[in-house]
Scaffold this motif. Sequence first.
Motif, PDB file in Angstrom:
ATOM      1  N   ALA A 141       0.822  -1.220   0.000  1.00 26.84           N
ATOM      2  CA  ALA A 141       0.000   0.000   0.000  1.00 26.84           C
ATOM      3  C   ALA A 141       0.849   1.261   0.000  1.00 26.84           C
ATOM      4  O   ALA A 141       0.473   2.278   0.584  1.00 26.84           O
ATOM      5  N   PHE A 142       2.038   1.179  -0.630  1.00 27.47           N
ATOM      6  CA  PHE A 142       2.980   2.296  -0.765  1.00 27.47           C
ATOM      7  C   PHE A 142       3.551   2.751   0.572  1.00 27.47           C
ATOM      8  O   PHE A 142       4.111   3.837   0.663  1.00 27.47           O
ATOM      9  N   PRO A 156       5.198  -5.770  -8.066  1.00 23.68           N
ATOM     10  CA  PRO A 156       4.886  -7.118  -8.555  1.00 23.68           C
ATOM     11  C   PRO A 156       3.441  -7.278  -8.984  1.00 23.68           C
ATOM     12  O   PRO A 156       3.063  -8.341  -9.506  1.00 23.68           O
ATOM     13  N   GLY A 157       2.609  -6.260  -8.762  1.00 22.83           N
ATOM     14  CA  GLY A 157       1.193  -6.380  -9.074  1.00 22.83           C
ATOM     15  C   GLY A 157       0.448  -7.126  -7.990  1.00 22.83           C
ATOM     16  O   GLY A 157       0.942  -7.346  -6.882  1.00 22.83           O
ATOM     17  N   ASN A 217      -1.713  -9.529  -1.617  1.00 18.99           N
ATOM     18  CA  ASN A 217      -0.505  -9.225  -0.851  1.00 18.99           C
ATOM     19  C   ASN A 217       0.766  -9.651  -1.578  1.00 18.99           C
ATOM     20  O   ASN A 217       1.759 -10.021  -0.940  1.00 18.99           O
ATOM     21  N   ASP A 218       0.745  -9.582  -2.891  1.00 25.52           N
ATOM     22  CA  ASP A 218       1.927  -9.971  -3.663  1.00 25.52           C
ATOM     23  C   ASP A 218       3.193  -9.198  -3.299  1.00 25.52           C
ATOM     24  O   ASP A 218       4.287  -9.770  -3.352  1.00 25.52           O
ATOM     25  N   PRO A 219       3.118  -7.905  -2.940  1.00 21.48           N
ATOM     26  CA  PRO A 219       4.369  -7.242  -2.550  1.00 21.48           C
ATOM     27  C   PRO A 219       5.068  -7.928  -1.378  1.00 21.48           C
ATOM     28  O   PRO A 219       6.300  -7.952  -1.321  1.00 21.48           O
ATOM     29  N   GLY A 224       4.429  -2.059  -3.836  1.00 20.63           N
ATOM     30  CA  GLY A 224       3.294  -1.683  -4.668  1.00 20.63           C
ATOM     31  C   GLY A 224       2.093  -1.275  -3.857  1.00 20.63           C
ATOM     32  O   GLY A 224       2.168  -1.039  -2.653  1.00 20.63           O
ATOM     33  N   ALA A 225       0.949  -1.218  -4.542  1.00 20.82           N
ATOM     34  CA  ALA A 225      -0.290  -0.791  -3.904  1.00 20.82           C
ATOM     35  C   ALA A 225      -0.964  -1.913  -3.148  1.00 20.82           C
ATOM     36  O   ALA A 225      -1.790  -1.677  -2.271  1.00 20.82           O
TER      37      ALA A 225
END
Length: 826
Positions: free
Chosen positions: A80-81, A502-503, A509-511, A518-519
């Motif tokens: 979430a940045f 990573p999208g 929760n891929d990051p 990422g977001a």
Amino acid sequence: MDGGAEQDPRRSALLPALVAGVLVAAVFAASGFIRGTFPFGSLSRSTNDLGTQYIPFFAHLCDVLHGRAQGDLLFNWQSAFGVGFLADYGVDLGSPLSLLVGLFPRDQIDLAVYVITVLKLSLAAAAMAVLLLKMSPGPRWVAAILGASYGVCGWAIDDGAYVPMWLDGLIALPMFFLVAEWSLRRTNRLLSVLVVAVFWVSNFYTAYMATIAAGLYLIARVLTSDLTWWLRLRGVVRHGIAFVLGIALAGPILLPIFAANDDATPSPSGIFTPSPVDIFLSRLLPLSEGVGRTASLYVGTAALLLALTLPFNKFVPIRTKLVWIVTTAAIALSFRWTPTQEMWHGFDTPNGSQYREAFVLCGVLIVVAWISVAARVPGPLALLGGGALLAVIAVLSDGSPLLTDHAMTVLIASGAVTIAALGTIWVVRRFAAGRRVKWPIAAAFAVVMAVVAVETTWTAVVTDEERAKLLSSSVPPWNQHQTERSEAIQGANAWPQYRADPGTSVTPNDPMLLGGQGAGLYSSLLPYSVNQTLTGLGFGWTGYGRASDDLEHPVTDAIFSIGARMHLEAGGKETITRSQVPPLVTVRRRLGATAASNAFVAQERLLGTQVYEVPEYRGSKSITGGDVKLVGRCTPGTTAFLHQPRVSGAARLTDGEQWHELTASRRPGINTNSEMVRLGTVPASGVVSAEIKFSGSPSGITATGALGCLDEQRLAKAVRMLRLSGATDVEVGGHSISATLPPGTQGYAVIAVPKLPGWKCSAGGGKAQTPRDYGGLVAVQLTGNADRIDCTYTPPGLRRGLALGAVAAAITLGLVLFGRLRRSRR
């Protein structure tokens, strides 16, 4: 082997506890082997939140422990940045067992979570066996059997197995009951406080439920105790002090959780409707399944039968019978009355599984079973009476849709064998008085244990199978594809020069799962301000706003400094695209208003440059494939985007080949939100004709602000200007960020990180102050000749929590020393 008082109760509890724990591990493993689920087969265990939320969180914790993560226990730079992590850690990973994840290789994260799950189930069984023998001496093998029955009760397998954080409550319940026993016996004052603290840190949600249950347990024990009323009152006071100090000791975790919960994205409360009596009772029986819909009350036929013998057991005092029957009935009825059902959940009815407190009744049933058998194995009349009650439950439950095939057959067979085995023990003891007859009794206990093992394994297999049908979404365990994706994103990573996204194609929760920044974030504590910021910029979300999705968009990539992005092609092949983006810290001469009428204007405000045309449009009924057509005009060659956050369906440019999914839904309330989609290049005619087809009822079309046309050249110029004026160097710590700016910079430094409570920033080494909010991002005013900013994040509530914990520790230590001093003077 046949029970009775032992010379050393603590030593006598060790073997039953070990047997109970091993039996539970064997049952759980056998059920997975039969089903063919991970790690014994190709079927994934990662149903629902286990795969999308908890395993990625465990993966992130593993990275934190090994120093590989971007962030630490206080802050998570990857999701979430940039959001706080301590509260998420406390909610999902607070158990000391979670730290075992650091012992496993990163690509064995699923195995690590499986092992931790098995350990929690086994520890719950062992703790229950210890509690039973602490309550009163009795047959040790019965304590082992009942402990195992608790460890693989219906709630543990049906609700807790795929939400591992809840399993801490399964362990907490017998441990909190032990605290009540210690309080009445005036022993283990320090250990009592530590036990409470550990489990409130491990998972405060289920610990809250176990705390209420412990209070009810204590009342029942006080009412049935032979102690004087003065000693009973002292025990109650000691119990209350232990819980107050233990909860206060957990303050450094609890207060940040409560603060984060206050700031979290709200979700609608569920509507509680008690299940019919036949369905409610059917969950006591083997081979029943109803995850989330009904209370999972199964404790095994043997344990339930023993509990049902209590009213007929002449060896149990009448007062004890009445107190425990009333206590059990009151707890069961509390699951069926809305105010008390809300009380179990902290007065907030969940919109998911609505009987998360069911493990409490499972534990009480085990305790009741022990009370009936501890003094002496029930005789024939008690066994027949218990069997009759069991038959009544079976008759009332007959026809329940939650009973699967062979449920009644298993119930009858298990009940008959258990009655026969216990009857054999009674006969041998009655007619072999004065003689040591071990082997028939040992064989009878072995038969009962075998019945428990077979029945619970079968029930676990059926439960898992039926749950997988109901909760069909699952994430495959870590495989070669995941390794390749992780390696690809790590190869593109240059944090903090830019973000490598990573999208959210595997999980939200891929990051955390794959790496990068990422977001994406799926968390019940996702800050509402972050949700609002991202929603306003055109990002989509699911889970009532608690799961933010990625958005592939050149403007938001520039705003959030996403310089590398992973894409998944057909067949799972990953590719990395790169782009020139501003640094993580940019400079604005002044901060204008960031309120915007639509997502395109909101993006421009944060970018600092106008890069869109937002045309007026008219709508009409489509005749070429869609349901509605929106028509506007833009400059030819620009890129058309559509933002319809409340539409469910698909969109495309008229005569375009590709439909783009719109994912809004209302099940119930606003459950998902559609992201901004790229339609394509505006044709030479300048006419933007967008078609929309609805997957549900035609609704959600906005009258203005749905279309935007991006000028790529203007965007490229804006990026160049931000790169020239932005930070020359950015340094990021676990929960801090510093940036060096070009000499003579004036205005405001804008950090591409959400503005959350807890940030403090200074410019040029000055006094740290709360930064400004610039469209949801952190903005630091540059005073004088400041060419450097330094920001640090402290979770809200942490300082107060540390102070509270320190006071509780001091009081606890003082009470312990005072008690030892008094004893030494006697």
